[in-house]
Design a protein around this motif. Structure first.
Motif, PDB file in Angstrom:
ATOM      1  N   GLY A 238      20.288  84.993  31.277  1.00  0.00           N
ATOM      2  CA  GLY A 238      19.419  83.880  31.652  1.00  0.00           C
ATOM      3  C   GLY A 238      20.147  82.562  31.779  1.00  0.00           C
ATOM      4  N   ASP A 239      21.475  82.590  31.721  1.00  0.00           N
ATOM      5  CA  ASP A 239      22.281  81.372  31.838  1.00  0.00           C
ATOM      6  C   ASP A 239      22.759  81.245  33.285  1.00  0.00           C
ATOM      7  OD1 ASP A 239      23.865  79.191  31.546  1.00  0.00           O
ATOM      8  OD2 ASP A 239      25.470  80.217  30.442  1.00  0.00           O
ATOM      9  N   PHE A 240      22.154  80.293  34.035  1.00  0.00           N
ATOM     10  CA  PHE A 240      22.467  80.152  35.457  1.00  0.00           C
ATOM     11  C   PHE A 240      23.175  78.829  35.765  1.00  0.00           C
ATOM     12  CE2 PHE A 240      18.205  82.436  35.471  1.00  0.00           C
ATOM     13  CZ  PHE A 240      18.788  83.688  35.413  1.00  0.00           C
ATOM     14  N   PHE A 241      23.725  78.175  34.713  1.00  0.00           N
ATOM     15  CA  PHE A 241      24.338  76.869  34.919  1.00  0.00           C
ATOM     16  C   PHE A 241      25.805  76.894  34.500  1.00  0.00           C
ATOM     17  CE2 PHE A 241      19.888  75.945  34.942  1.00  0.00           C
ATOM     18  CZ  PHE A 241      19.742  74.845  35.768  1.00  0.00           C
ATOM     19  N   TYR A 242      26.573  76.012  35.157  1.00  0.00           N
ATOM     20  CA  TYR A 242      27.976  75.810  34.804  1.00  0.00           C
ATOM     21  C   TYR A 242      28.246  74.309  34.853  1.00  0.00           C
ATOM     22  CZ  TYR A 242      33.079  75.896  35.064  1.00  0.00           C
ATOM     23  OH  TYR A 242      34.422  75.682  34.829  1.00  0.00           O
ATOM     24  N   LYS A 243      28.581  73.741  33.677  1.00  0.00           N
ATOM     25  CA  LYS A 243      28.800  72.298  33.564  1.00  0.00           C
ATOM     26  C   LYS A 243      27.584  71.521  34.069  1.00  0.00           C
ATOM     27  CE  LYS A 243      33.846  72.432  33.846  1.00  0.00           C
ATOM     28  NZ  LYS A 243      35.060  71.942  34.566  1.00  0.00           N
ATOM     29  N   PRO A 285      13.831  84.802  39.248  1.00  0.00           N
ATOM     30  CA  PRO A 285      14.326  84.170  38.009  1.00  0.00           C
ATOM     31  C   PRO A 285      15.615  83.380  38.197  1.00  0.00           C
ATOM     32  CG  PRO A 285      13.611  86.416  37.578  1.00  0.00           C
ATOM     33  CD  PRO A 285      13.553  86.238  39.065  1.00  0.00           C
ATOM     34  N   PHE A 286      16.536  83.900  38.996  1.00  0.00           N
ATOM     35  CA  PHE A 286      17.827  83.229  39.162  1.00  0.00           C
ATOM     36  C   PHE A 286      17.673  81.874  39.853  1.00  0.00           C
ATOM     37  CE2 PHE A 286      21.757  82.307  41.439  1.00  0.00           C
ATOM     38  CZ  PHE A 286      22.725  82.526  40.461  1.00  0.00           C
ATOM     39  N   PHE A 287      16.663  81.727  40.712  1.00  0.00           N
ATOM     40  CA  PHE A 287      16.556  80.534  41.558  1.00  0.00           C
ATOM     41  C   PHE A 287      15.468  79.552  41.109  1.00  0.00           C
ATOM     42  CE2 PHE A 287      18.292  83.766  44.491  1.00  0.00           C
ATOM     43  CZ  PHE A 287      19.436  83.103  44.915  1.00  0.00           C
ATOM     44  N   THR A 288      14.696  79.892  40.085  1.00  0.00           N
ATOM     45  CA  THR A 288      13.547  79.054  39.715  1.00  0.00           C
ATOM     46  C   THR A 288      13.956  77.614  39.425  1.00  0.00           C
ATOM     47  OG1 THR A 288      12.440  80.986  38.777  1.00  0.00           O
ATOM     48  CG2 THR A 288      11.589  78.825  38.158  1.00  0.00           C
ATOM     49  N   LYS A 289      14.946  77.422  38.569  1.00  0.00           N
ATOM     50  CA  LYS A 289      15.386  76.073  38.204  1.00  0.00           C
ATOM     51  C   LYS A 289      16.040  75.350  39.383  1.00  0.00           C
ATOM     52  CE  LYS A 289      14.206  76.192  33.837  1.00  0.00           C
ATOM     53  NZ  LYS A 289      13.189  75.255  33.288  1.00  0.00           N
ATOM     54  N   LEU A 290      16.729  76.096  40.236  1.00  0.00           N
ATOM     55  CA  LEU A 290      17.416  75.476  41.378  1.00  0.00           C
ATOM     56  C   LEU A 290      16.422  74.819  42.325  1.00  0.00           C
ATOM     57  CD1 LEU A 290      19.980  75.025  43.131  1.00  0.00           C
ATOM     58  CD2 LEU A 290      19.526  77.263  44.158  1.00  0.00           C
ATOM     59  N   PHE A 291      15.320  75.503  42.618  1.00  0.00           N
ATOM     60  CA  PHE A 291      14.379  74.981  43.607  1.00  0.00           C
ATOM     61  C   PHE A 291      13.436  73.930  43.031  1.00  0.00           C
ATOM     62  CE2 PHE A 291      15.904  78.582  45.956  1.00  0.00           C
ATOM     63  CZ  PHE A 291      15.788  78.199  47.282  1.00  0.00           C
ATOM     64  N   GLU A 292      13.591  73.613  41.754  1.00  0.00           N
ATOM     65  CA  GLU A 292      12.840  72.492  41.180  1.00  0.00           C
ATOM     66  C   GLU A 292      13.507  71.160  41.503  1.00  0.00           C
ATOM     67  OE1 GLU A 292      12.533  73.294  37.050  1.00  0.00           O
ATOM     68  OE2 GLU A 292      11.017  74.881  37.275  1.00  0.00           O
TER      69      GLU A 292
END
Length: 710
Positions: A238-243, A285-292
């Motif tokens: 569930g970790d989709f971020f880097y820095k 799930p992978f894109f939910t935070k991105l499209f916010e």
């Protein structure tokens, strides 16, 4: 199998299985006006079902439209309230109202009446309408209407009646051009025009296909940067971020690679993604935070365009749909891509009809592959189905066609596996694509070529196609196929060769593929040539001779006179008049001498044919002689004539006794002699030996290809 069911007393649904739709069925609604007798309702429904079972599935909606038009017309005029129905009058009124309806285009009106006409004929056969009823035909037999089988560049021009002097057309629009040319040169000019248009289209299609394949490779290279294992680990954790930046953010290192890899994973590994658009992708799930993130869709789209570069698919600036962009980078085909493939395969394999190639299957119902390798020629063989003929059309693929088929198989493999997983019947189809509405197949690929809305192939190539005088109406698969047939006919002059090219019978070629306008065009040339001879002879010595003729300049008129003098016959009164009045224009007195018929004797054995074939293969075209302007000694044979003789003998090998016309049979008998089998053996032996002799000619006679003639 076409079936029907009543939704209500006034609405009937016709249903037919269709593997190109999401639900697997195609529906068409018919309207039943109040007061229509039930026996007639049953008869017309049975007629539609009977016709629908014989015709292509795409014709069923047209039949239902025709049925609705019939019932509406009968209801409007209260036909069934009359005790004695005059069906001839009823059909004539319906016919006139349909063709005079200015609210629709002419093509639509003709299509509607064509469907109604079929149903009326079926009703006559069923006894619902008296057998002596006359059914008007909507087909124009004069050769002036647009034809679905017309070649590329063919169009009809409607000229207004001139009312004033300024409305009069220039002379160029009123004459028959090319009368000064010899028949061979005239045919060559017509053939070159068709070949030039076809070559332009073929080059545009090839460039498009190469660009698409490069973009596919770009997408594959980008996805290789992100291993599938690393993606699955990220999804599990569930970790989709880097820095503090999302992995798939356009500004992130390899952001677009993560975007493509994750999209591909959900679409073709887990099958959780059904459509390749931002709305569907944003729910994963992978894109939910991105499209916010505000404005992220525009940033992603700009990045997709940037990585595609010059190979990006065309798009409208106002409507930035990402589906085709994402699909191309994932190595999938769009509707337009499939249209390009259909055009290339049709040009290179004219035996494939428009319907057969657009609805072609890659696998049989038993799962057998329709693409086969022929080891003898080291080439691929592909076949398509012709349901009405109840057989398959087989074609030996060229290198370009083989590459296109191979690319299609590669680009559809993942959608094919997906459709097979869901037990979709369309997994067997050759063309599987990605669109805004689905991942699967589509039946009407023609709308992406020239007839549809949006960015069609015609709109994409519009400027270059217009330079070849190819309009939107003549840019379709049927026109491309017909063009190849006409080029073959103009090249060889044989209906048998055209029939072999199209994989049709000679009767079908005569009926459908040698257009009426071409026959009228040639007949008009013969008539106008005779008229010009009368005009030129009658106006000889008059200052208005050029203006009265069909020629725009004195050079063309002089060329026509030279051609006329060369064609003079012996003992003809009109020929003598031409010789007396126009003979002074001849530079060579022998040109005006009457032509004497003579025969050329060729020893028909393998050695003589070997020399003839080899010589005709190495000598180059002599333009001055082929034009027919220069005088030639009638006791000698020129290189073009030698090539013509060799070509005639070679063509005799392709003729079949069972399908010969009287003219072809006379030629074959003259050349082959008593034994056709013996002639064919000599021809095969001479063809093989001529290859070696051609090399000897070029080696020992290095200037033979630049000969000035015999």
């Amino acid at each position: 199998m076409l079936k029907h069911r009543f939704i209500s007393p006034s609405v009937v649904h016709f249903e037919s299985p269709d593997r190109d739709t999401i639900c697997g069925w195609r529906y068409a609604a018919g309207r039943i006006p109040q007061g229509t007798p039930q026996p007639f309702v049953r008869s017309i429904i049975a007629a539609v079902e009977k016709l629908g079972s014989r015709l292509n599935s795409n014709s069923i909606p047209k039949l239902v439209i025709g049925m609705n038009a019939i019932l509406d017309s009968l209801s409007l005029h209260e036909v069934f309230l009359s005790e004695n129905i005059n069906w001839n009058e009823v059909l004539f009124i319906h016919y006139c109202e349909t063709l005079n309806d200015k609210s629709t285009q002419q093509r639509t009106r003709l299509q509607e009446w064509a469907a109604s006409e079929k149903i009326y004929k079926e009703l006559v056969r069923a006894g619902a309408i008296p057998s002596d009823t006359s059914i008007p035909s909507g087909t124009v037999r004069g050769g002036c209407s647009e034809d679905a089988l017309a070649p590329i560049g063919f169009e009809r021009k409607i000229l207004e009646t001139p009312m004033t002097l300024s409305d009069l057309l220039p002379k160029k629009s009123l004459i028959a051009e090319g009368l000064e040319l010899d028949d061979e040169e005239f045919i060559e000019k017509l053939k070159n025009r068709l070949e030039s248009g076809t070559l332009t289209i073929f080059e545009l299609l090839n460039d498009y296909w190469d660009s698409m394949c490069r973009c596919h490779q770009t997408g594959q290279d980008l996805m290789q940067r992100v291993p599938v294992e690393e993606l699955t680990q990220r999804i599990s954790s569930g970790d989709f971020f880097y820095k503090d930046m999302h992995l798939a953010h356009p500004d992130s290192p390899d952001g677009i690679s993560w975007f493509l890899r994750a999209t591909h994973y959900y679409a073709f590994v887990t099958y959780k993604l059904d459509l390749l658009n931002f709305n569907s992708i944003s729910g994963l799930p992978f894109f939910t935070k991105l499209f916010e993130i505000p404005g992220i869709t525009d940033r992603i789209f700009e990045k997709l365009v940037d990585v595609c570069g010059v190979d990006a698919p065309p798009f409208k600036a106002r409507n930035k749909q990402p589906t085709e962009m994402i699909s191309r980078l994932l190595g999938l085909l769009s509707k337009r891509d499939c249209g390009v493939a259909c055009c290339i395969l049709t040009i290179e394999n004219p035996s494939f009809t428009a319907d057969s190639i657009t609805n072609a299957d890659l696998y049989s119902q038993n799962g057998k592959f329709y693409v086969k390798a022929r080891t003898l020629h080291r080439r691929l063989v592909f076949s398509v189905s012709k349901p009405r003929a109840r057989k398959r059309k087989i074609s030996l693929l060229s290198s370009v066609s083989a590459k296109v088929i191979t690319d299609i198989i590669r680009s559809t493999s993942e959608i094919r596996a997906r459709q097979k997983h869901y037990n979709k019947a369309n997994w067997r189809k050759l063309f599987l694509l990605s669109s805004r509405k689905k991942l699967g197949s589509i039946s009407r690929l023609s709308t992406a070529i020239g007839a549809g809305s949006g960015i069609t192939l015609y709109n994409l190539f519009k400027d270059k196609l217009k330079s070849e005088k190819i309009d939107k109406g003549s840019f379709n698969l049927s026109s491309l196929r017909t063009t190849q047939a006409i080029i073959c006919f103009l090249t060889h002059g044989s209906l048998k060769r055209v029939a072999d090219l199209l994989n049709n019978t000679i009767q079908t070629v005569k009926k459908d593929y040698i257009p009426i306008w071409l026959i009228i065009y040639w007949g008009n040339r013969i008539l106008r040539s005779l008229q010009q001879k009368f005009i030129v002879v009658a106006t000889e010595g008059s200052p208005w001779q050029l203006e009265a003729s069909d020629f725009l300049d004195a050079a063309s008129l002089r060329k026509f006179i030279d051609k006329t003098l060369r064609e003079l016959k012996h003992g003809d009164a009109f020929s003598e008049m031409i010789r007396d009045r126009l003979g002074k224009y001849s530079d060579n007195p022998k040109m005006t001498e009457p032509f004497i018929n003579s025969e050329l004797i060729i020893p028909m054995n393998s050695q003589a044919l070997t020399v003839l074939y080899a010589y005709s293969d190495v000598v180059s075209e002599n333009k001055s002689e082929s034009s027919g302007v220069a005088y030639q000694d009638r006791e000698t044979i020129s290189d073009p004539q030698i090539r013509s003789i060799a070509n005639l003998i070679r063509q005799c090998n392709y003729l079949a006794d069972s399908e010969l016309s009287e003219a072809e049979y006379a030629i074959l008998s003259k050349i082959s002699g008593d034994s056709l089998m013996q002639f064919q053996r000599m021809h095969l032996l001479a063809t093989e030996n001529a290859k070696e002799l051609s090399l000897i000619f070029r080696k020992r006679l290095p200037k033979i290809e630049q000969r000035e003639g015999c």
